[in-house]
Write an enzyme that holds these catalytic residues in place. Sequence first.
Site, mmCIF file in Angstrom:
data_model
loop_
_atom_site.group_PDB
_atom_site.id
_atom_site.type_symbol
_atom_site.label_atom_id
_atom_site.label_comp_id
_atom_site.label_asym_id
_atom_site.label_seq_id
_atom_site.Cartn_x
_atom_site.Cartn_y
_atom_site.Cartn_z
ATOM 1 N N GLY A 113 0.849 -1.183 0.000
ATOM 2 C CA GLY A 113 0.000 0.000 0.000
ATOM 3 C C GLY A 113 0.886 1.234 0.000
ATOM 4 N N THR A 114 0.393 2.302 -0.552
ATOM 5 C CA THR A 114 1.258 3.478 -0.671
ATOM 6 C C THR A 114 0.691 4.680 0.070
ATOM 7 O OG1 THR A 114 0.333 3.732 -2.888
ATOM 8 C CG2 THR A 114 2.492 2.753 -2.726
ATOM 9 N N THR A 115 0.508 5.807 -0.560
ATOM 10 C CA THR A 115 0.508 7.107 0.096
ATOM 11 C C THR A 115 -0.689 7.401 1.002
ATOM 12 O OG1 THR A 115 1.671 7.862 -1.866
ATOM 13 C CG2 THR A 115 0.872 9.548 -0.378
#
Length: 265
Positions: free
Chosen positions: A46-48
């Site tokens: 998962g990112t930002t």
Amino acid sequence: MRLGDLQGALPEPFDLTGPSFSALLQRTAPDALEAALAGRVDHVEGTTIVALTYGAGVIIAGDRRATAGNIISKRDMRKVFEADGWSAVGISGAAGPAMEMAKIFATELEHYEKVEGGPLSLEGKANKLAQMVRANLPMAMQGLVVVPLFAGYDPREDVARIYEFDAAGGRYEERRFATTGSGGRDARGSLKARYRDALDRDAAVDVALEALWDAADEDSATGGPDLVRGIFPLVVVIDSQGYRELDDSEVSERVQSVISDRQQA
């Protein structure tokens, strides 16, 4: 040729010498085991995540893209989870362990409230999450890093706070804004340029969406609003009324407003 001559020349369909899969892998494919232990096997990440305070409340929002190496593995992943009625945790890093940590964290807070008859303080919640991140350090050393972002409102003090963490469980409070994930640097630059102390809720939501947009513009692992599929960032508001998620129709309206402003700029 006798049957005995073929022993060891052909792979066995089953290994009955022991129950350990890792031991079997060590004998038959040591390179694959070494790559897994070194964190070189692609896993979903998962990112930002972004968070910012406004008045006596806080916004926490996340994009919806998940990646596995250079592949988009999921376009509508949930990265912000309700911890309790007054707080939320956003995840970045290895998605599986991160989501499991968020669920266990919520269970721990619920258990504490039932036993003690009241919620843990906001700082106490952050300390508990820091302990969980620290406990994940052995997995982080193998490449399964989990770096959450925690935000909430403390009804005892009528104040909203944000807490950042590092992979070793370090906890750092932020009073204005914070980011995490692969697009965090670009999102932080956007927040730094747009953040104002006098933001109201709607303006704060717009700033969060702008920050995610700027991150997606620079970081391929961060997904921007998908107008074709109707996939928008997950935006959570936490204030004196507690935790609540904005529905897609409201987020879509705010996204359209951001697009309009950018087209006119």
